[in-house]
Design an enzyme around this catalytic site. Structure first.
Site, PDB file in Angstrom:
ATOM      1  N   LYS A  97       0.304 -56.369   7.786  1.00 54.82           N
ATOM      2  CA  LYS A  97      -0.496 -55.789   6.450  1.00 54.82           C
ATOM      3  C   LYS A  97       0.261 -54.362   5.982  1.00 54.82           C
ATOM      4  O   LYS A  97      -0.089 -54.164   4.865  1.00 54.82           O
ATOM      5  CB  LYS A  97      -1.760 -55.300   6.948  1.00 54.82           C
ATOM      6  CG  LYS A  97      -2.642 -56.503   7.656  1.00 54.82           C
ATOM      7  CD  LYS A  97      -4.029 -56.315   8.263  1.00 54.82           C
ATOM      8  CE  LYS A  97      -4.224 -57.366   9.120  1.00 54.82           C
ATOM      9  NZ  LYS A  97      -3.906 -57.376  10.564  1.00 54.82           N
ATOM     10  N   GLU A 105      -5.249 -54.921  18.161  1.00 57.98           N
ATOM     11  CA  GLU A 105      -3.923 -54.547  17.408  1.00 57.98           C
ATOM     12  C   GLU A 105      -3.060 -53.889  18.644  1.00 57.98           C
ATOM     13  O   GLU A 105      -3.792 -53.564  19.571  1.00 57.98           O
ATOM     14  CB  GLU A 105      -4.240 -53.602  16.261  1.00 57.98           C
ATOM     15  CG  GLU A 105      -4.890 -54.152  15.132  1.00 57.98           C
ATOM     16  CD  GLU A 105      -3.954 -55.155  14.462  1.00 57.98           C
ATOM     17  OE1 GLU A 105      -2.812 -54.589  14.154  1.00 57.98           O
ATOM     18  OE2 GLU A 105      -4.584 -56.382  14.110  1.00 57.98           O
ATOM     19  N   LYS A 110      -7.762 -55.212   5.148  1.00 60.17           N
ATOM     20  CA  LYS A 110      -7.992 -56.682   4.896  1.00 60.17           C
ATOM     21  C   LYS A 110      -8.785 -56.369   3.906  1.00 60.17           C
ATOM     22  O   LYS A 110      -8.580 -57.386   2.697  1.00 60.17           O
ATOM     23  CB  LYS A 110      -8.557 -57.291   5.957  1.00 60.17           C
ATOM     24  CG  LYS A 110      -7.721 -57.688   7.175  1.00 60.17           C
ATOM     25  CD  LYS A 110      -8.556 -58.270   8.419  1.00 60.17           C
ATOM     26  CE  LYS A 110      -7.558 -58.547   9.574  1.00 60.17           C
ATOM     27  NZ  LYS A 110      -8.331 -58.666  10.906  1.00 60.17           N
TER      28      LYS A 110
HETATM   29  N1  HSE Z   1      -6.755 -57.272  15.499  1.00 60.90           N
HETATM   30  C1  HSE Z   1      -7.281 -58.097  14.632  1.00 60.90           C
HETATM   31  C2  HSE Z   1      -8.800 -58.412  14.897  1.00 60.90           C
HETATM   32  C3  HSE Z   1      -6.426 -59.355  14.548  1.00 60.90           C
HETATM   33  O1  HSE Z   1      -9.180 -58.255  15.877  1.00 60.90           O
HETATM   34  O2  HSE Z   1      -9.110 -59.470  14.140  1.00 60.90           O
HETATM   35  C4  HSE Z   1      -5.358 -58.989  13.664  1.00 60.90           C
HETATM   36  O3  HSE Z   1      -5.869 -58.666  12.368  1.00 60.90           O
END
Ligand code: HSE
Length: 347
Positions: free
Chosen positions: A129, A214, A229
């Site tokens: 991202k 992450e 996002k």
């Molecule tokens: N760490 C993110 C989550 C996954 O827990 O949804 C990658 O975007």
């Protein structure tokens, strides 16, 4: 049969899961879609493996992954020390799959990879991202002048379809608001705290053990991953150019077990929500924990499952749930974008 030459940058959980999917599904991809993806090169921190014209042998790649060896050690093909930037300068391919860890400081090394690929007219499919959030406008301009295309399902909640529903399935409708549980790690932590009385640290460790957090879990728990996002979703669906300073962001580190229990007593459930709403002709985007009513369509989304709900003028409310966070789910989103690029929306 359309051969598709792919360069994979980043060989962590997601890059590996993508290569495994390509191997597992190669017959299906040929028979159902008429495509033959070839992994032309794979790059990771310590170096790369580069193929001859037939692509890297997938069985050897699997053995390498199963034995935990790094990619530059691959017999006959390994190139210790070779970087993604060097590969993209010297090799030609059809697609870059960018799966290096997200860097929200300068977007590197993914930014260099993506810019180099677009400059060559390659398509880019990103799970990363960083560059798309930090340099959205610059990337759109590069796409306009390059002939390459950029796909980002894996960066916008991965196996949960968000952009596809918001762009294609609601075509013609006006989207008044979007609400999403877009991060599996935080939803997992909140669910374990609420349903089992689990403490925050244990729940976070469990999410890390599942491989969904992450590399730096601060991105999850401080709400930054959800923010990234929802920025991309807002930019793509509403033709905006929002950046990280445009979104008020609160994560879950301040949510206490007492808050969750109090919400439960009131018949509510606390979820980390990324939202986009039109207010006085202005688009308001924010991330915050919200106590949802029990009948809210996202209230029943638990553990690493995610969900997105669109409030539209002519189609009413449309909600999609599921698509739990996992490396395989992220890899499946990369594969979906590959099929969209080469089978459904071929230009
Ligand atoms: N760490 C993110 C989550 C996954 O827990 O949804 C990658 O975007």
């Amino acid at each position: 049969m359309t051969p598709i030459r792919i360069i994979v940058c980043g060989f962590g959980n997601v890059g590996r899961a993508f290569v495994r999917l390509i191997e597992d599904k190669q017959d299906d991809l040929k028979n159902r879609y008429g495509i033959a993806p070839k992994i032309h090169a794979v790059v990771d921190i310590g170096g790369a493996a580069i193929a001859d014209t037939h692509g890297l042998p997938l069985d050897q790649l699997r053995e390498l992954m199963d034995s935990g060896q790094s990619i530059e050690r691959m017999a006959s093909f390994g190139r210790p020390g070779m970087s993604g930037a060097a590969i993209l300068q010297t090799l030609s391919a059809d697609v870059l799959v960018e799966a290096t860890p997200t860097n929200l400081v300068d977007g590197e090394p993914a930014r260099t990879h993506i810019n180099a690929a677009l400059k060559k007219g390659m398509d880019v499919i990103t799970a990363n991202k960083g560059p798309v959030v930090l340099f959205y406008k610059d990337l759109q301009e590069r796409i306009q002048s390059s002939g390459g295309r950029l796909f980002m399902s894996a960066a916008t909640a991965a196996a949960l379809p968000t952009l596809d529903v918001g762009k294609l399935c609601t075509a013609g409708a006006h989207i008044r608001a979007v609400e999403g549980i877009l991060n599996g790690t935080t939803n997992y932590i909140l669910t374990r705290m609420g349903q089992e009385g689990c403490d925050y640290t244990t729940a976070l460790q469990a999410a890390q053990d599942l491989g969904i957090a992450e590399t730096d879990p601060t991105l999850d728990v401080e709400g930054f991953d959800t923010r990234n996002k929802i920025i991309l979703i807002a930019n793509q669906l509403f033709d905006q150019c929002l950046g990280i300073t445009d979104v008020e962001t609160v994560g879950i580190t301040g949510v206490r077990r007492e808050d969750i229990e109090k919400a439960q007593t009131d018949g509510r459930v606390i979820k980390l929500i990324g939202s986009v709403r039109w207010e006085n002709n202005r688009l308001c985007v924010k991330v915050a924990p919200e106590a949802l009513e029990a009948d809210h369509p996202l209230a029943g989304v638990h553990l690493s499952e995610k969900g997105i709900s669109f409030d539209t003028d002519s189609m009413g409310r449309i909600t999609v749930t599921g698509g739990h966070s996992s490396p395989t789910g992220a890899a499946a989103a990369l594969l979906k974008d590959l099929l969209h690029a080469y089978c459904f929306y071929r230009e």
